[in-house]
Enzyme design. Structure first.
Site, short mmCIF file in Angstrom:
data_model
loop_
_atom_site.label_atom_id
_atom_site.label_comp_id
_atom_site.label_asym_id
_atom_site.label_seq_id
_atom_site.Cartn_x
_atom_site.Cartn_y
_atom_site.Cartn_z
N PRO A 128 0.82 -1.22 0.00
CG PRO A 128 -0.92 -1.62 1.50
CD PRO A 128 0.36 -2.21 1.00
CB ILE A 157 -0.63 -9.83 -5.59
CG1 ILE A 157 0.13 -9.04 -4.50
CG2 ILE A 157 0.09 -11.13 -5.94
CD1 ILE A 157 1.46 -8.44 -4.93
CB THR A 158 -0.43 -10.30 -11.49
OG1 THR A 158 -0.37 -8.91 -11.78
CG2 THR A 158 -0.92 -11.07 -12.71
N GLY A 340 -18.30 5.47 -33.52
CA GLY A 340 -19.21 4.97 -32.48
C GLY A 340 -18.99 3.49 -32.20
CD GLU A 363 6.36 -6.98 -14.73
OE1 GLU A 363 7.51 -7.00 -15.19
OE2 GLU A 363 5.60 -7.97 -14.70
N1 CAA Z 1 19.94 -4.65 -11.16
C1 CAA Z 1 20.65 -4.89 -10.04
N2 CAA Z 1 20.70 -4.01 -9.01
C2 CAA Z 1 20.01 -2.88 -9.14
C3 CAA Z 1 19.23 -2.58 -10.28
C4 CAA Z 1 19.23 -3.52 -11.34
N3 CAA Z 1 18.51 -3.33 -12.45
N4 CAA Z 1 18.66 -1.37 -10.10
C5 CAA Z 1 19.03 -0.93 -8.89
N5 CAA Z 1 19.85 -1.85 -8.31
C6 CAA Z 1 20.52 -1.77 -7.02
C7 CAA Z 1 21.42 -0.54 -6.93
O1 CAA Z 1 22.69 -0.82 -7.44
C8 CAA Z 1 21.44 -0.27 -5.44
O2 CAA Z 1 22.35 -1.15 -4.80
P1 CAA Z 1 23.70 -0.60 -4.08
O3 CAA Z 1 23.27 0.50 -3.14
O4 CAA Z 1 24.25 -1.81 -3.39
O5 CAA Z 1 24.56 -0.10 -5.19
C9 CAA Z 1 20.06 -0.70 -4.99
O6 CAA Z 1 19.56 -1.58 -5.99
C10 CAA Z 1 19.13 0.47 -4.80
O7 CAA Z 1 19.05 1.14 -6.06
P2 CAA Z 1 18.61 2.65 -6.16
O8 CAA Z 1 19.43 3.49 -5.22
O9 CAA Z 1 18.64 3.00 -7.61
O10 CAA Z 1 17.12 2.59 -5.59
P3 CAA Z 1 15.99 3.68 -5.56
O11 CAA Z 1 15.34 3.65 -4.24
O12 CAA Z 1 16.51 4.99 -6.06
O13 CAA Z 1 14.88 3.06 -6.58
C11 CAA Z 1 13.83 2.51 -8.63
C12 CAA Z 1 15.13 2.82 -7.89
C13 CAA Z 1 14.29 2.27 -10.07
C14 CAA Z 1 12.84 3.67 -8.60
C15 CAA Z 1 13.17 1.21 -8.07
O14 CAA Z 1 12.68 1.42 -6.75
C16 CAA Z 1 12.05 0.71 -8.94
O15 CAA Z 1 12.28 0.04 -9.93
N6 CAA Z 1 10.76 0.98 -8.56
C17 CAA Z 1 9.61 0.44 -9.28
C18 CAA Z 1 9.19 -0.87 -8.70
C19 CAA Z 1 8.37 -1.67 -9.67
O16 CAA Z 1 8.70 -1.82 -10.84
N7 CAA Z 1 7.30 -2.29 -9.17
C20 CAA Z 1 6.51 -3.13 -9.97
C21 CAA Z 1 5.77 -4.08 -9.09
S1 CAA Z 1 5.79 -5.74 -9.65
C22 CAA Z 1 4.53 -5.86 -10.77
O17 CAA Z 1 3.97 -4.91 -11.24
C23 CAA Z 1 4.25 -7.27 -11.17
C24 CAA Z 1 2.88 -7.57 -11.60
O18 CAA Z 1 2.13 -8.22 -10.89
C25 CAA Z 1 2.47 -7.23 -12.99
#
Ligand code: CAA
Length: 395
Positions: A128, A157-158, A340, A363
């Site tokens: 949430p 959750i899908t 339409g 995602e």
């Molecule tokens: N691969 C590996 N590591 C990664 C990475 C990647 N692609 N991206 C980030 N990291 C690592 C970073 O290196 C960092 O690690 P270190 O500190 O050790 O170097 C750590 O992760 C944190 O990264 P950030 O500082 O970049 O994190 P952030 O808080 O700034 O967030 C963000 C970055 C890209 C916004 C991330 O939070 C994000 O992707 N948010 C979106 C989440 C999302 O996609 N949710 C979807 C839900 S699932 C879904 O929808 C499924 C469904 O049912 C359809």
């Protein structure tokens, strides 16, 4: 530079197209309208191997490449996006995550069931109060020696009402921030797993999206994937591939709407000729075809990079960002071309327009993709590697 698909890839594309048109199209309007879970259609997808396409054959999967998976996702998404999101989460988040980072025991225990569709998987990251800001996990997995005690709530959750396995991201050590997060494999028939309300959604209405509560669920230590604290990186890496799946879904939605609009515009007459012969409509079709072609190249290239074990994070984010915006833009145009008729359920395009919206959200929203892309650009990664030198970096 080679732009041809292999014979195997073409065969997968054909099979998925035939399946979608013959098996998914009949009934898709009613399933969507009444929010009926596509149990029979998911069973048929499983039989045809669409639920574990990339999993190695020794674990019951199809052993196919990511390009084949993208092609199948695209064709199925032209018709039924409730089915394709179930397929996408099962393949690119759950199976891929376990196969890539799981122990041999975890792979042997879970993959054969998940890859064959006997079981369905869910990916439980969002909460949430932790959506785009995924490090703010409130769900806790407290270390109790031989097990974790899992408590918290996940939402959006899908497959939440039907899945048998959850990959749950949870905070074990809050002082360590994202390095204190773990990912646990949870079976949904374990004590304390509670399925909450089913969402009544704008699109992908026959997929079952639920809130899930974990109340003192005991998760054996052997069900943690990776080292202690690997959970956030697991989520990020897994989502990088997942985004190629959603980009393929968006591409399919755009392509499906375009195919319907093109066919309709050739049949429908106004002012004495088919509307396709009016420049107002012909130019819309030209823009749709052009942008879909561009999205296609981006999506297939991202999948190809993954197959080559090259960096695909940036390419996947770009593909998802662009393809989902193309899907939104051109499903609206497809409805407009239908006039339409586009506004009623019978003609399919209004459903595709509603389905397109979620591809800009799940995602990782379009805004999150822009965060990923801009951070990469600022680190010096201007282009994806196969297009050669990064001149800006060298300057
Ligand atoms: N691969 C590996 N590591 C990664 C990475 C990647 N692609 N991206 C980030 N990291 C690592 C970073 O290196 C960092 O690690 P270190 O500190 O050790 O170097 C750590 O992760 C944190 O990264 P950030 O500082 O970049 O994190 P952030 O808080 O700034 O967030 C963000 C970055 C890209 C916004 C991330 O939070 C994000 O992707 N948010 C979106 C989440 C999302 O996609 N949710 C979807 C839900 S699932 C879904 O929808 C499924 C469904 O049912 C359809």
């Amino acid at each position: 530079m080679v732009f041809e698909l292999t014979e195997e890839q073409l065969a997968v594309q054909d099979a998925a197209r035939e399946f979608a048109q013959k098996e998914l199209k009949p009934g898709v309007i009613e399933r969507d309208s009444k929010m009926i879970y596509p149990a029979e259609q998911v069973r048929k997808m499983a039989e045809l191997g669409f639920l574990g396409m990339m999993v190695a054959p020794k674990y019951g999967g199809g052993g196919m490449d990511s390009v084949s998976y993208a092609l199948a996702m695209e064709e199925i998404s032209k018709v039924d996006n409730s089915c394709s999101v179930i397929m996408s989460v099962n393949n690119s988040l759950v199976c891929w995550g376990i196969e890539t980072y799981g122990t041999e025991e975890q792979k042997q225990k879970y993959l054969p069931k998940l890859a064959t569709g006997e079981w369905i998987g869910s990916f439980c990251l969002s909460e949430p109060e932790a959506g785009s800001d995924a490090t703010s996990q409130r769900t806790t997995a407290i270390d109790k020696g031989d097990h974790y005690l899992l408590n918290g709530t996940k939402n959006w959750i899908t497959s939440g009402g039907t899945s048998n396995v959850h990959l749950v991201i949870a905070q074990t050590d809050v002082d360590k921030g994202h390095r204190g997060i773990n990912v646990l494999i949870v079976e949904t028939n374990w004590d304390g797993v509670e399925i909450g309300a089913k969402e009544d959604k704008l699109g992908i209405r026959s997929s079952d999206t639920h809130t899930i509560m974990y109340n003192d669920v005991k998760v054996p230590k052997e069900n943690r994937i990776g080292e202690d604290g690997f959970g956030f990186k697991f989520a990020m890496k897994t989502l990088s591939g997942g985004r190629i799946g959603i980009a393929s879904q968006a591409l399919g939605i755009a392509g499906g709407a375009y195919e319907l609009a093109l066919a309709y515009s050739k049949e429908r007459e106004a002012f004495g000729k088919p509307i396709s012969k009016h420049q107002a409509i012909a130019f819309k079709l030209a823009d749709m075809a052009t942008e879909i072609e561009a999205a296609k190249l981006m999506v297939y290239r991202a999948a190809w990079l993954k197959d080559q074990h090259m960096d695909y994070d940036q390419a996947g984010s770009m593909a998802k960002l662009f393809a989902s915006e193309v899907a939104m833009r051109h499903t609206i145009e497809a409805v407009q071309i239908h006039g339409g008729y586009g506004f009623v359920k019978e003609y399919h395009v209004e459903r595709l327009m509603r389905d397109a919206k979620i591809t800009q959200i799940y995602e990782g929203t379009s805004e999150v993709q822009r965060i990923v892309i801009s951070r990469n650009i600022l680190k010096g990664q201007l282009y994806v590697p196969i297009f050669g030198a990064n001149f800006l970096e060298q300057a």
